[in-house]
Design a protein around this motif. Structure first.
Motif, PDB file in Angstrom:
ATOM      1  N   VAL A  77      45.678 -30.501   7.532  1.00  0.00           N
ATOM      2  CA  VAL A  77      46.816 -31.380   7.820  1.00  0.00           C
ATOM      3  C   VAL A  77      46.298 -32.714   8.377  1.00  0.00           C
ATOM      4  CG1 VAL A  77      48.823 -31.711   9.326  1.00  0.00           C
ATOM      5  CG2 VAL A  77      48.473 -29.501   8.180  1.00  0.00           C
ATOM      6  N   LEU A  78      45.333 -32.629   9.281  1.00  0.00           N
ATOM      7  CA  LEU A  78      44.787 -33.837   9.905  1.00  0.00           C
ATOM      8  C   LEU A  78      44.202 -34.785   8.854  1.00  0.00           C
ATOM      9  CD1 LEU A  78      44.126 -35.212  12.677  1.00  0.00           C
ATOM     10  CD2 LEU A  78      41.880 -34.102  12.545  1.00  0.00           C
ATOM     11  N   LEU A  79      43.375 -34.246   7.963  1.00  0.00           N
ATOM     12  CA  LEU A  79      42.758 -35.093   6.941  1.00  0.00           C
ATOM     13  C   LEU A  79      43.824 -35.673   6.007  1.00  0.00           C
ATOM     14  CD1 LEU A  79      40.075 -36.205   5.787  1.00  0.00           C
ATOM     15  CD2 LEU A  79      40.062 -34.261   4.212  1.00  0.00           C
ATOM     16  N   TRP A  94      47.899 -34.388  -0.211  1.00  0.00           N
ATOM     17  CA  TRP A  94      48.028 -32.956  -0.498  1.00  0.00           C
ATOM     18  C   TRP A  94      46.742 -32.395  -1.102  1.00  0.00           C
ATOM     19  CZ3 TRP A  94      51.148 -29.611   1.483  1.00  0.00           C
ATOM     20  CH2 TRP A  94      52.430 -30.000   1.896  1.00  0.00           C
ATOM     21  N   VAL A  95      46.149 -33.157  -2.027  1.00  0.00           N
ATOM     22  CA  VAL A  95      44.908 -32.697  -2.666  1.00  0.00           C
ATOM     23  C   VAL A  95      43.807 -32.531  -1.615  1.00  0.00           C
ATOM     24  CG1 VAL A  95      43.057 -33.411  -4.252  1.00  0.00           C
ATOM     25  CG2 VAL A  95      45.455 -33.586  -4.964  1.00  0.00           C
ATOM     26  N   LEU A  96      43.726 -33.479  -0.688  1.00  0.00           N
ATOM     27  CA  LEU A  96      42.685 -33.408   0.344  1.00  0.00           C
ATOM     28  C   LEU A  96      42.933 -32.240   1.307  1.00  0.00           C
ATOM     29  CD1 LEU A  96      42.213 -37.222   0.959  1.00  0.00           C
ATOM     30  CD2 LEU A  96      40.574 -35.661  -0.096  1.00  0.00           C
ATOM     31  N   ALA A  97      44.186 -32.058   1.705  1.00  0.00           N
ATOM     32  CA  ALA A  97      44.511 -30.921   2.590  1.00  0.00           C
ATOM     33  C   ALA A  97      44.176 -29.608   1.870  1.00  0.00           C
ATOM     34  CB  ALA A  97      45.983 -30.966   2.983  1.00  0.00           C
ATOM     35  N   GLY A  98      44.522 -29.545   0.587  1.00  0.00           N
ATOM     36  CA  GLY A  98      44.214 -28.355  -0.209  1.00  0.00           C
ATOM     37  C   GLY A  98      42.712 -28.133  -0.326  1.00  0.00           C
ATOM     38  N   GLY A  99      41.969 -29.214  -0.435  1.00  0.00           N
ATOM     39  CA  GLY A  99      40.507 -29.125  -0.508  1.00  0.00           C
ATOM     40  C   GLY A  99      39.927 -28.486   0.746  1.00  0.00           C
ATOM     41  N   VAL A 100      40.465 -28.865   1.899  1.00  0.00           N
ATOM     42  CA  VAL A 100      39.986 -28.299   3.171  1.00  0.00           C
ATOM     43  C   VAL A 100      40.249 -26.785   3.188  1.00  0.00           C
ATOM     44  CG1 VAL A 100      40.298 -28.288   5.679  1.00  0.00           C
ATOM     45  CG2 VAL A 100      40.317 -30.462   4.443  1.00  0.00           C
ATOM     46  N   VAL A 101      41.460 -26.403   2.815  1.00  0.00           N
ATOM     47  CA  VAL A 101      41.822 -24.983   2.845  1.00  0.00           C
ATOM     48  C   VAL A 101      41.046 -24.183   1.779  1.00  0.00           C
ATOM     49  CG1 VAL A 101      43.734 -23.339   2.643  1.00  0.00           C
ATOM     50  CG2 VAL A 101      44.079 -25.503   3.844  1.00  0.00           C
ATOM     51  N   SER A 102      40.747 -24.840   0.643  1.00  0.00           N
ATOM     52  CA  SER A 102      39.985 -24.159  -0.426  1.00  0.00           C
ATOM     53  C   SER A 102      38.627 -23.678   0.098  1.00  0.00           C
ATOM     54  CB  SER A 102      39.777 -25.088  -1.628  1.00  0.00           C
ATOM     55  OG  SER A 102      38.697 -25.986  -1.409  1.00  0.00           O
ATOM     56  N   HIS A 103      38.055 -24.434   1.039  1.00  0.00           N
ATOM     57  CA  HIS A 103      36.771 -24.043   1.619  1.00  0.00           C
ATOM     58  C   HIS A 103      36.904 -22.683   2.306  1.00  0.00           C
ATOM     59  CE1 HIS A 103      32.809 -25.097   3.587  1.00  0.00           C
ATOM     60  NE2 HIS A 103      33.176 -24.020   4.260  1.00  0.00           N
TER      61      HIS A 103
END
Ligand code: ZN
Length: 229
Positions: A77-79, A94-103
């Motif tokens: 969320v922060l990113l 959204w893509v960046l937040a999803g990228g963080v969670v994908s990790h």
């Protein structure tokens, strides 16, 4: 997991080409970029334990700030919010937040049950792909090849730098990953922390690549008139 995370970042370029590869790398690797900072500060801990799983000699017994589901959602969320404030792009955010969670999801598949759900609660999950050395190696390599393929089909170099910088990154990541997989365990935790901290270089490297590559025009956006000329 290492190159598998980068695979997601490379593939994400296709989902939102306006986001720089450097920022995509930051999102998919954010947890592993924060982790060495918390290790150095003494907030999180790891121990060297050869045989912990077949794939890694590291025992990730305490990393609830960088790698718990609850905090990871927060980092995502922060990113996303920071990106939205700077670039005003909800899709990019959204893509960046999803990228963080994908990790976290990829780590969940790889790690033994050492992934915390939240700080302060001793509940750990992990599917343990790392218990099989061969399966870990093959699956992650396939993922990386797929990510690289998607990226080179989405972008093309505008000059030699765009070509060389990208393939140098692919080579560097591959070598780094294979050394970790086949090499001896790291000598001490300090070496792990400072070595991982050095991977921040991937973020400006990604931005550098991005500046020397352009997004290919896809068939759906091609002007139909051109075909009949
Ligand atoms: Zn991780």
């Amino acid at each position: 997991m290492f190159v598998g995370h980068f695979a997601v970042g490379l593939a994400a370029k296709r989902i939102e080409p306006k986001v720089s590869l450097g920022t995509l790398v930051l999102s998919v690797q954010l947890l592993d970029l924060l982790w060495p900072i918390f290790l150095i500060l003494g907030i999180e801990h790891v121990r060297i334990d050869p045989g912990n799983t077949a794939f890694t000699p590291l025992d990730f017994y305490d990393y609830p700030v960088s790698h718990s589901l609850v905090t990871v959602s927060g980092w995502g969320v922060l990113l996303g919010v920071v990106y939205f404030v700077i670039r005003r792009s909800a899709r990019g955010a959204w893509v960046l937040a999803g990228g963080v969670v994908s990790h976290w999801v990829l780590d969940l598949i790889s790690h033994r049950a050492d992934m915390p759900l939240m700080p302060g609660k001793p509940v750990y999950v992990g599917f343990g792909l790392w218990n099989s050395f061969a399966a870990s190696l093959i699956l992650e390599a396939l993922l990386f090849v797929l990510g690289v393929l998607i990226y080179v089909r989405t972008t093309s170099p505008v000059n030699r730098k765009g070509q060389i910088a990208f393939w140098a990154l692919v080579a560097f990541l591959s070598v780094f990953w294979l050394i970790n997989a086949f090499g001896p365990p790291p000598p001490n935790v300090k070496a792990i922390a400072w070595g991982s901290l050095g991977l921040w270089i991937m973020v400006p490297w990604g931005h550098w690549i991005d500046r020397h590559r352009s997004v290919r025009i896809t068939t759906t956006t091609r002007i139909p008139k051109l075909e009949s000329l």
